[in-house]
Design a protein around this motif. Structure first.
Motif, PDB file in Angstrom:
ATOM      1  N   ASN A   1      41.550  41.714  51.314  1.00  0.00           N
ATOM      2  CA  ASN A   1      41.783  40.508  50.560  1.00  0.00           C
ATOM      3  C   ASN A   1      43.331  40.596  50.097  1.00  0.00           C
ATOM      4  O   ASN A   1      43.803  39.781  49.333  1.00  0.00           O
ATOM      5  CB  ASN A   1      40.847  40.222  49.287  1.00  0.00           C
ATOM      6  CG  ASN A   1      41.236  41.485  48.255  1.00  0.00           C
ATOM      7  OD1 ASN A   1      41.543  42.498  48.689  1.00  0.00           O
ATOM      8  ND2 ASN A   1      40.971  41.407  47.149  1.00  0.00           N
ATOM      9  N   LEU A   2      44.008  41.528  50.617  1.00  0.00           N
ATOM     10  CA  LEU A   2      45.420  41.635  50.484  1.00  0.00           C
ATOM     11  C   LEU A   2      46.327  41.645  51.617  1.00  0.00           C
ATOM     12  O   LEU A   2      46.006  42.544  52.679  1.00  0.00           O
ATOM     13  CB  LEU A   2      45.693  42.788  49.538  1.00  0.00           C
ATOM     14  CG  LEU A   2      47.146  42.797  49.095  1.00  0.00           C
ATOM     15  CD1 LEU A   2      47.690  41.660  48.217  1.00  0.00           C
ATOM     16  CD2 LEU A   2      47.349  43.930  48.121  1.00  0.00           C
ATOM     17  N   LYS A   3      47.457  40.661  51.643  1.00  0.00           N
ATOM     18  CA  LYS A   3      48.213  40.806  52.940  1.00  0.00           C
ATOM     19  C   LYS A   3      49.482  40.346  52.646  1.00  0.00           C
ATOM     20  O   LYS A   3      49.753  39.815  51.845  1.00  0.00           O
ATOM     21  CB  LYS A   3      47.835  39.851  53.930  1.00  0.00           C
ATOM     22  CG  LYS A   3      48.851  39.574  55.337  1.00  0.00           C
ATOM     23  CD  LYS A   3      48.106  38.774  56.427  1.00  0.00           C
ATOM     24  CE  LYS A   3      48.050  37.437  55.965  1.00  0.00           C
ATOM     25  NZ  LYS A   3      47.441  36.599  56.893  1.00  0.00           N
ATOM     26  N   ALA A   4      50.592  41.268  53.392  1.00  0.00           N
ATOM     27  CA  ALA A   4      52.012  41.184  52.995  1.00  0.00           C
ATOM     28  C   ALA A   4      52.728  40.787  54.227  1.00  0.00           C
ATOM     29  O   ALA A   4      52.540  41.421  55.155  1.00  0.00           O
ATOM     30  CB  ALA A   4      52.816  42.043  52.268  1.00  0.00           C
ATOM     31  N   VAL A   5      53.338  39.817  54.094  1.00  0.00           N
ATOM     32  CA  VAL A   5      54.174  39.006  55.534  1.00  0.00           C
ATOM     33  C   VAL A   5      55.620  39.067  55.442  1.00  0.00           C
ATOM     34  O   VAL A   5      56.215  38.518  54.272  1.00  0.00           O
ATOM     35  CB  VAL A   5      53.747  37.966  55.954  1.00  0.00           C
ATOM     36  CG1 VAL A   5      54.476  37.601  57.347  1.00  0.00           C
ATOM     37  CG2 VAL A   5      52.306  37.926  56.265  1.00  0.00           C
TER      38      VAL A   5
ATOM     39  N   PRO B   1      35.026  35.979  47.602  1.00  0.00           N
ATOM     40  CA  PRO B   1      34.395  36.508  48.847  1.00  0.00           C
ATOM     41  C   PRO B   1      34.493  35.536  49.909  1.00  0.00           C
ATOM     42  O   PRO B   1      34.786  34.362  49.862  1.00  0.00           O
ATOM     43  CB  PRO B   1      32.966  36.543  48.412  1.00  0.00           C
ATOM     44  CG  PRO B   1      32.988  36.760  47.055  1.00  0.00           C
ATOM     45  CD  PRO B   1      34.037  35.817  46.334  1.00  0.00           C
ATOM     46  N   ASP B   2      34.755  36.310  50.940  1.00  0.00           N
ATOM     47  CA  ASP B   2      35.007  35.512  52.362  1.00  0.00           C
ATOM     48  C   ASP B   2      36.552  34.734  52.354  1.00  0.00           C
ATOM     49  O   ASP B   2      36.608  33.652  52.970  1.00  0.00           O
ATOM     50  CB  ASP B   2      33.925  34.442  52.627  1.00  0.00           C
ATOM     51  CG  ASP B   2      32.560  35.271  52.720  1.00  0.00           C
ATOM     52  OD1 ASP B   2      32.537  36.442  53.260  1.00  0.00           O
ATOM     53  OD2 ASP B   2      31.742  34.849  52.404  1.00  0.00           O
ATOM     54  N   ALA B   3      37.385  34.965  51.470  1.00  0.00           N
ATOM     55  CA  ALA B   3      38.661  34.353  51.434  1.00  0.00           C
ATOM     56  C   ALA B   3      38.658  32.995  51.026  1.00  0.00           C
ATOM     57  O   ALA B   3      39.378  32.128  51.505  1.00  0.00           O
ATOM     58  CB  ALA B   3      39.580  34.671  52.489  1.00  0.00           C
ATOM     59  N   GLN B   4      37.620  32.391  50.303  1.00  0.00           N
ATOM     60  CA  GLN B   4      37.623  31.089  50.092  1.00  0.00           C
ATOM     61  C   GLN B   4      38.621  30.498  49.223  1.00  0.00           C
ATOM     62  O   GLN B   4      38.931  29.408  49.189  1.00  0.00           O
ATOM     63  CB  GLN B   4      36.092  30.652  49.459  1.00  0.00           C
ATOM     64  CG  GLN B   4      35.232  31.057  50.487  1.00  0.00           C
ATOM     65  CD  GLN B   4      33.881  30.588  49.753  1.00  0.00           C
ATOM     66  OE1 GLN B   4      33.705  30.119  48.787  1.00  0.00           O
ATOM     67  NE2 GLN B   4      32.634  30.493  50.515  1.00  0.00           N
TER      68      GLN B   4
ATOM     69  N   ASP C   1      39.248  27.053  50.465  1.00  0.00           N
ATOM     70  CA  ASP C   1      38.567  26.817  51.848  1.00  0.00           C
ATOM     71  C   ASP C   1      36.990  27.072  51.914  1.00  0.00           C
ATOM     72  O   ASP C   1      36.818  28.156  51.891  1.00  0.00           O
ATOM     73  CB  ASP C   1      39.378  27.421  52.865  1.00  0.00           C
ATOM     74  CG  ASP C   1      38.975  27.103  54.243  1.00  0.00           C
ATOM     75  OD1 ASP C   1      38.265  26.137  54.500  1.00  0.00           O
ATOM     76  OD2 ASP C   1      39.789  27.312  55.254  1.00  0.00           O
ATOM     77  N   ALA C   2      36.360  25.901  52.057  1.00  0.00           N
ATOM     78  CA  ALA C   2      34.985  26.217  52.162  1.00  0.00           C
ATOM     79  C   ALA C   2      34.231  25.712  53.319  1.00  0.00           C
ATOM     80  O   ALA C   2      33.217  25.452  53.529  1.00  0.00           O
ATOM     81  CB  ALA C   2      34.276  25.418  51.039  1.00  0.00           C
TER      82      ALA C   2
END
Length: 230
Positions: free
Chosen positions: A103-107, A149-152, A190-191
């Motif tokens: 659940n964590l990202k850096a760009v 959960p599920d990056a909603q 986002d669902a």
């Protein structure tokens, strides 16, 4: 007679134990193949999905370089005026994507956009910093954090590309030799069928020490771009 019956039961019992042992070994082997785990010496399944990951599994690197010669003649349909343009534009970027958690990202993206022959040569300058505008810049530098959960529900903070729909009115402008990025805070829900995005960004800042020295910012003051997209 009793010895014969006992011997028969003994052979049957040994055969059953041998069959159960083979069946257990087959089940263990099948489970080890289907699951991201492996069996230890005692035949037990031990999850090694996290243990097998290396530092390179959390990092991805991508890049692109594009050369685009352009010829523009009679721009604006004004005959008799010097309005012909010929140049070669080049766009190059290198992106680093770090994802230590699900659940964590850096760009981080570095981009160089230039016109061939647009920089001062080494006879009169030692580096590109002597130019009025530098060709190398930070195109992206943001953190993407998932809260549900599920990056909603996600929060994206930092310098980032923002694009909606077919990008006719609002997009990253990738066809341009430079493109477009925003210093923004964005919240996205986002669902699946339904989605909602709320963002706030700063386009110009008049209170920074360097801002008054930039002619493009003079007279603009603080400029914000905020909105909601569904």
């Amino acid at each position: 007679m009793k010895h014969q019956i006992a011997g028969s039961f003994s052979r049957i019992f040994s055969l059953v134990v041998f069959s159960l042992s083979i069946a257990t070994q087959n089940i263990t082997a099948q489970a080890a193949q289907e699951n991201p785990a492996k069996a230890d010496n005692r035949g037990e399944i031990k999850d090694t999905k996290k243990d097998d990951k290396k530092w390179s599994d959390y990092i991805s690197i991508s890049g692109m370089t594009r050369l685009r010669p352009e010829l523009k003649y009679n721009v604006g349909f004004k005959d008799g005026t010097a309005n012909a343009y010929e140049f070669a534009a080049q766009k190059t970027w290198l992106s680093l994507n770090v994802s230590p958690l699900d659940n964590l990202k850096a760009v981080f993206t570095l981009q160089d956009s230039r016109i061939w022959g647009g920089e001062t040569d080494s006879l009169s300058a030692l580096s590109t910093s002597a130019e009025k505008s530098q060709s190398l810049d930070l195109r992206e530098a943001f953190i993407d954090l998932g809260l549900l959960p599920d990056a909603q529900l996600r929060i994206l903070a930092g310098r980032q590309k923002i694009a909606f729909g077919d990008q006719r009115l609002f997009g990253a402008l990738e066809w341009n030799n430079v493109g477009r990025s925003f210093d923004a805070l964005r919240v996205r829900w986002d669902a699946g069928v339904n989605s909602l995005t709320v963002w706030g960004s700063i386009l110009t800042e008049s209170n920074a020490l360097d801002a008054p020295q930039i002619s493009a910012y003079q007279g603009l003051g603080d400029t914000y771009f905020n909105g909601l997209y569904n």
